[in-house]
Design a protein around this motif. Structure first.
Motif, PDB file in Angstrom:
ATOM      1  N   UNK A 150      -1.989   3.561 -11.624  1.00 39.54           N
ATOM      2  CA  UNK A 150      -3.338   2.992 -11.617  1.00 39.54           C
ATOM      3  C   UNK A 150      -4.305   4.024 -12.185  1.00 39.54           C
ATOM      4  N   UNK A 151      -5.187   3.563 -13.060  1.00 33.99           N
ATOM      5  CA  UNK A 151      -6.278   4.387 -13.543  1.00 33.99           C
ATOM      6  C   UNK A 151      -7.521   4.075 -12.721  1.00 33.99           C
ATOM      7  N   UNK A 152      -8.043   5.097 -12.070  1.00 34.14           N
ATOM      8  CA  UNK A 152      -9.173   4.906 -11.177  1.00 34.14           C
ATOM      9  C   UNK A 152     -10.460   4.719 -11.969  1.00 34.14           C
ATOM     10  N   UNK A 153     -11.401   3.959 -11.438  1.00 32.67           N
ATOM     11  CA  UNK A 153     -12.732   3.866 -12.072  1.00 32.67           C
ATOM     12  C   UNK A 153     -13.522   5.139 -11.844  1.00 32.67           C
ATOM     13  N   UNK A 154     -14.783   5.061 -12.200  1.00 34.01           N
ATOM     14  CA  UNK A 154     -15.621   6.271 -12.152  1.00 34.01           C
ATOM     15  C   UNK A 154     -16.419   6.389 -10.857  1.00 34.01           C
ATOM     16  N   UNK A 155     -16.125   5.636  -9.886  1.00 34.84           N
ATOM     17  CA  UNK A 155     -16.878   5.698  -8.630  1.00 34.84           C
ATOM     18  C   UNK A 155     -16.510   6.940  -7.840  1.00 34.84           C
ATOM     19  N   UNK A 156     -17.497   7.473  -7.160  1.00 36.22           N
ATOM     20  CA  UNK A 156     -17.286   8.571  -6.216  1.00 36.22           C
ATOM     21  C   UNK A 156     -17.346   7.973  -4.821  1.00 36.22           C
ATOM     22  N   UNK A 157     -16.191   7.667  -4.280  1.00 38.13           N
ATOM     23  CA  UNK A 157     -16.138   6.927  -3.018  1.00 38.13           C
ATOM     24  C   UNK A 157     -14.769   7.120  -2.385  1.00 38.13           C
ATOM     25  N   UNK A 158     -14.536   6.416  -1.308  1.00 33.00           N
ATOM     26  CA  UNK A 158     -13.220   6.384  -0.676  1.00 33.00           C
ATOM     27  C   UNK A 158     -12.642   4.987  -0.853  1.00 33.00           C
ATOM     28  N   UNK A 159     -11.366   4.925  -1.186  1.00 31.96           N
ATOM     29  CA  UNK A 159     -10.693   3.664  -1.438  1.00 31.96           C
ATOM     30  C   UNK A 159      -9.705   3.376  -0.317  1.00 31.96           C
ATOM     31  N   UNK A 160      -9.603   2.106   0.001  1.00 35.03           N
ATOM     32  CA  UNK A 160      -8.591   1.646   0.943  1.00 35.03           C
ATOM     33  C   UNK A 160      -7.506   0.912   0.163  1.00 35.03           C
ATOM     34  N   UNK A 161      -6.264   1.258   0.446  1.00 34.79           N
ATOM     35  CA  UNK A 161      -5.117   0.684  -0.240  1.00 34.79           C
ATOM     36  C   UNK A 161      -4.363  -0.197   0.745  1.00 34.79           C
ATOM     37  N   UNK A 162      -4.157  -1.446   0.371  1.00 41.18           N
ATOM     38  CA  UNK A 162      -3.365  -2.388   1.151  1.00 41.18           C
ATOM     39  C   UNK A 162      -2.150  -2.806   0.340  1.00 41.18           C
ATOM     40  N   UNK A 163      -1.015  -2.916   1.000  1.00 44.05           N
ATOM     41  CA  UNK A 163       0.211  -3.426   0.381  1.00 44.05           C
ATOM     42  C   UNK A 163       0.797  -4.488   1.305  1.00 44.05           C
ATOM     43  N   UNK A 164       0.922  -5.695   0.791  1.00 39.75           N
ATOM     44  CA  UNK A 164       1.478  -6.820   1.546  1.00 39.75           C
ATOM     45  C   UNK A 164       2.861  -7.115   0.974  1.00 39.75           C
ATOM     46  N   UNK A 165       3.869  -7.093   1.845  1.00 36.97           N
ATOM     47  CA  UNK A 165       5.248  -7.330   1.426  1.00 36.97           C
ATOM     48  C   UNK A 165       5.782  -8.579   2.110  1.00 36.97           C
ATOM     49  N   UNK A 166       6.635  -9.314   1.389  1.00 36.90           N
ATOM     50  CA  UNK A 166       7.192 -10.539   1.945  1.00 36.90           C
ATOM     51  C   UNK A 166       8.477 -10.896   1.216  1.00 36.90           C
ATOM     52  N   UNK A 167       9.325 -11.649   1.917  1.00 35.59           N
ATOM     53  CA  UNK A 167      10.442 -12.352   1.299  1.00 35.59           C
ATOM     54  C   UNK A 167      10.386 -13.793   1.800  1.00 35.59           C
ATOM     55  N   UNK A 168      11.515 -14.419   2.000  1.00 41.27           N
ATOM     56  CA  UNK A 168      11.472 -15.820   2.411  1.00 41.27           C
ATOM     57  C   UNK A 168      10.877 -16.012   3.797  1.00 41.27           C
ATOM     58  N   UNK A 169      11.200 -15.123   4.755  1.00 42.49           N
ATOM     59  CA  UNK A 169      10.779 -15.328   6.136  1.00 42.49           C
ATOM     60  C   UNK A 169      10.127 -14.101   6.769  1.00 42.49           C
ATOM     61  N   UNK A 170      10.177 -12.960   6.138  1.00 37.01           N
ATOM     62  CA  UNK A 170       9.690 -11.724   6.738  1.00 37.01           C
ATOM     63  C   UNK A 170       8.431 -11.260   6.018  1.00 37.01           C
ATOM     64  N   UNK A 171       7.578 -10.564   6.787  1.00 40.04           N
ATOM     65  CA  UNK A 171       6.285 -10.134   6.264  1.00 40.04           C
ATOM     66  C   UNK A 171       5.967  -8.749   6.804  1.00 40.04           C
ATOM     67  N   UNK A 172       5.158  -8.020   6.043  1.00 35.47           N
ATOM     68  CA  UNK A 172       4.724  -6.696   6.467  1.00 35.47           C
ATOM     69  C   UNK A 172       3.437  -6.310   5.774  1.00 35.47           C
ATOM     70  N   UNK A 173       2.707  -5.373   6.386  1.00 31.10           N
ATOM     71  CA  UNK A 173       1.423  -4.907   5.860  1.00 31.10           C
ATOM     72  C   UNK A 173       1.331  -3.407   6.042  1.00 31.10           C
ATOM     73  N   UNK A 174       1.021  -2.691   4.952  1.00 34.86           N
ATOM     74  CA  UNK A 174       0.800  -1.249   5.001  1.00 34.86           C
ATOM     75  C   UNK A 174      -0.594  -0.900   4.522  1.00 34.86           C
ATOM     76  N   UNK A 175      -1.075   0.270   4.955  1.00 34.06           N
ATOM     77  CA  UNK A 175      -2.447   0.650   4.639  1.00 34.06           C
ATOM     78  C   UNK A 175      -2.557   2.160   4.535  1.00 34.06           C
TER      79      UNK A 175
END
Length: 625
Positions: A450-475
């Motif tokens: 990922x190429x970051x923009x020019x903002x001077x800030x803090x970013x929150x990263x979310x990753x949502x994972x899934x298959x047919x029946x299972x789910x997960x969330x990371x941060x």
């Protein structure tokens, strides 16, 4: 806020104090922050663990007790006092030979000395149906710390009394249901303790999972006992929870009758919600960056790795679909927005959708005198019933049209009373990155660049994972900043002819003091300085380590359209110190001024005459318009 030492000494439990502070920044923006801290009531803490959720009469109840300091270290040779108070009813016969329940108490006080090696045991033998337990310790200053547990139920003890007041209808008593654990895995064996208010009785247990009813279980409460236990297997279809409904029917003695009188009917109901773990449907999502630090610079390239594993055995999850979101933390903090886990959305808690209807609680409850009187009244009126039968039928026939019309008059469905819910949705997230779908490899990993923009800030990263029946969330989160930063605060727009004072914040993030040169260059804006038509202006300022300073640039607009500004800050280049700097370019719209005054001339012109109409330029007119 002020806390006195006297008020703190009166505390017997841990107190959490919440503090909120608001300050006005250098650029006249208000910022708030909050924190919380803990006030400990004592130097020590006492904790205990029950080996079971309920006990059995005349069988020892085992508890493990520890004493720790504030940091959680075990403390030796501290006196622990345990107070156990039981509440129940003792079955007796009064002077008339009727069965009554007398309220009794069972109070026990136990002491033991703590150990710094392991938990110590405190055991007691219950005799009644319900117990309250408390464990307390004192430090060298006599301050008290306490832990307690209420409503510990005991199988085989009498706790609930039978209602002694006269009722018109059969009352519905309450069944207390206690599970032997707080959370279960699929295929586990669940054991329920059912405390009955009367015996003997026949019972039925059904399981409600979102309105779907499983195979019911029948049980019995034997004479002279007030409890029983049932066991069953936890089904995978009951994830994440289900409701247990229990019903008892039987009979109990009449309180106001003579000996050998028939018993009155009795009914009791109860329910409890049992939690079933969703671990079999849960995925672990771990977000890491290949870079060792968590601080980045604007426009830099960041590499993010997302690892997806099974929650049960931590095995890699191959071919899982991952959605990556990188959001500005400053915008999210305005509303406190949080991304909900898909596991809670696709496997929500199931409500109890079964409604129970009982007919026994609508039955009139007579005593023997009422029954004898009712029989005599029936015999006296039986002869008059035949005479009134024809009159009653005629009266019913006459009233039928009126009853029908009244029924149709009050019936029907009024659509105007239907409550309509309007869902309001809003999304103001400036996304730095949004990758809707990526597939993990055989190791359960997927990588992103990922190429970051020019903002001077803090970013929150979310990753949502899934298959047919299972789910997960990371941060996770990371920060984008520079050693020396400039933060202008321009207005949202300007009008033609406006004069503005743009505030600029200079920030030194290093541990060194620097001589900074800050400047601004403007297009379609005139800087208000001593020199005429100067398009750039600057300042020189010494900024201390980890400090900020505010500068003001006065200016006025030149034309309508767009005004562009370039702000820059830099340190002096030398051989002993690295040169730092920052620059930012932004634009502000300049709106056209409104016309305040207008003139018009009109009249008739003859064919043979020439009319001369002088046209003069009005005074104080803007030349551009």
């Amino acid at each position: 806020m002020c806390l006195s030492s006297d008020s703190i000494d009166l505390l017997s439990g841990t107190t959490i104090v919440h503090a909120l502070a608001a300050v006005t920044d250098l650029n006249n923006q208000t910022q708030e922050t909050k924190t919380q801290f803990i006030i400990h009531p004592c130097t020590y803490y006492v904790g205990f663990q029950l080996l079971t959720n309920y006990g059995k009469k005349h069988k020892s109840v085992q508890t493990k007790v520890i004493v720790t300091d504030i940091d959680g270290n075990l403390i030796d040779n501290i006196l622990i006092e345990c107070k156990v108070t039981g509440y129940g009813k003792e079955r007796k016969e009064d002077e008339n030979g009727l069965t009554v329940f007398e309220e009794i108490k069972d109070e026990q006080t136990l002491t033991v000395v703590s150990s710094n090696k392991d938990a110590v045991n405190i055991d007691y033998i219950p005799k009644l149906g319900r117990y309250n337990m408390s464990y307390s310790v004192k430090d060298e200053q006599g301050r008290l710390a306490m832990s307690f547990y209420d409503n510990f139920y005991v199988s085989g003890g009498y706790e609930k009394e039978i209602e002694t007041q006269k009722v018109d209808y059969i009352p519905t008593d309450t069944i207390t249901i206690v599970a032997n654990a707080k959370n279960y895995q699929p295929d586990d064996t669940c054991e329920l303790l059912i405390l009955a208010p009367f015996s003997p009785a026949n019972g039925l247990v059904i399981f409600d999972c979102g309105g779907q009813v499983s195979q019911p279980i029948q049980f019995q409460i034997e004479t002279g006992k007030n409890s029983t236990t049932i066991e069953f297997k936890i089904s995978k279809d009951w994830i994440p929870n289900f409701t247990v409904h229990a019903e008892l029917t039987g009979s109990i003695p009449r309180e106001t009758e003579v000996i050998n009188s028939p018993h009155r009917p009795a009914i009791a109901t109860g329910s409890v919600t049992v939690e079933v773990s969703r671990d079999s449907y849960k995925l672990n999502v771990l977000i890491n960056t290949k870079e060792t630090n968590k601080t980045y610079t604007p426009s830099s390239i960041i590499h993010i790795d997302v690892d997806v594993t099974q929650h049960v055995d931590n095995s890699p999850m191959c071919k899982a679909e991952v959605c990556l979101i990188v959001v500005d933390e400053a915008v999210l903090s305005l509303t406190g927005h949080k991304l909900d886990s898909p596991l809670d959305i696709f496997y929500p808690n199931q409500p109890a959708n079964i409604t129970q209807y009982h007919d026994r609680n609508r039955c009139l409850l007579f005593n023997m005198q009422d029954i004898e009187k009712f029989k005599k009244d029936m015999q006296q009126r039986q002869s008059s019933f035949e005479l009134c039968e024809s009159l009653s039928a005629r009266a019913m026939y006459d009233c039928m049209p009126m009853a029908c019309s009244a029924a149709f008059e009050h019936g029907g469905f009024d659509e105007s009373n239907v409550e309509k819910k309007i869902a309001v949705r809003s999304n103001f997230n400036p996304l730095a990155c949004w990758i809707p779908s990526s597939i993990t490899n055989s190791s359960g990993r997927v990588s992103f660049e990922i190429k970051l923009p020019d903002n001077l800030t803090r970013y929150r990263v979310w990753a949502v994972a899934t298959n047919d029946k299972q789910y997960g969330l990371g941060e996770m989160s990371f920060t984008v900043q520079l050693p020396i930063m400039i933060r202008p605060s321009p207005p949202r727009f300007l009008n033609y002819g406006d004069t503005a004072h743009i505030s600029v914040i200079l920030q030194n993030q290093t541990d060194l003091s620097f001589l900074l040169h800050a400047g601004v260059r403007a297009t379609n804006a005139k800087l208000l300085t001593s020199q005429i038509n100067q398009q750039a202006v600057g300042y020189a300022i010494v900024l201390q380590p980890s400090k900020r300073a505010a500068l003001t640039f006065p200016l006025s607009t030149i034309h309508s359209g767009t005004a562009r500004f370039q702000f820059i800050i830099s340190t002096i280049k030398n051989e002993t110190c690295t040169q730092f700097g920052d620059a930012i370019e932004l634009s502000v719209p300049v709106f056209t001024p409104a016309t305040s005054e207008a003139f018009a001339t009109y009249g008739d012109i003859c064919e043979e005459e020439v009319v001369l109409q002088p046209v003069e330029t009005p005074k104080n007119v803007i030349p551009q318009f």
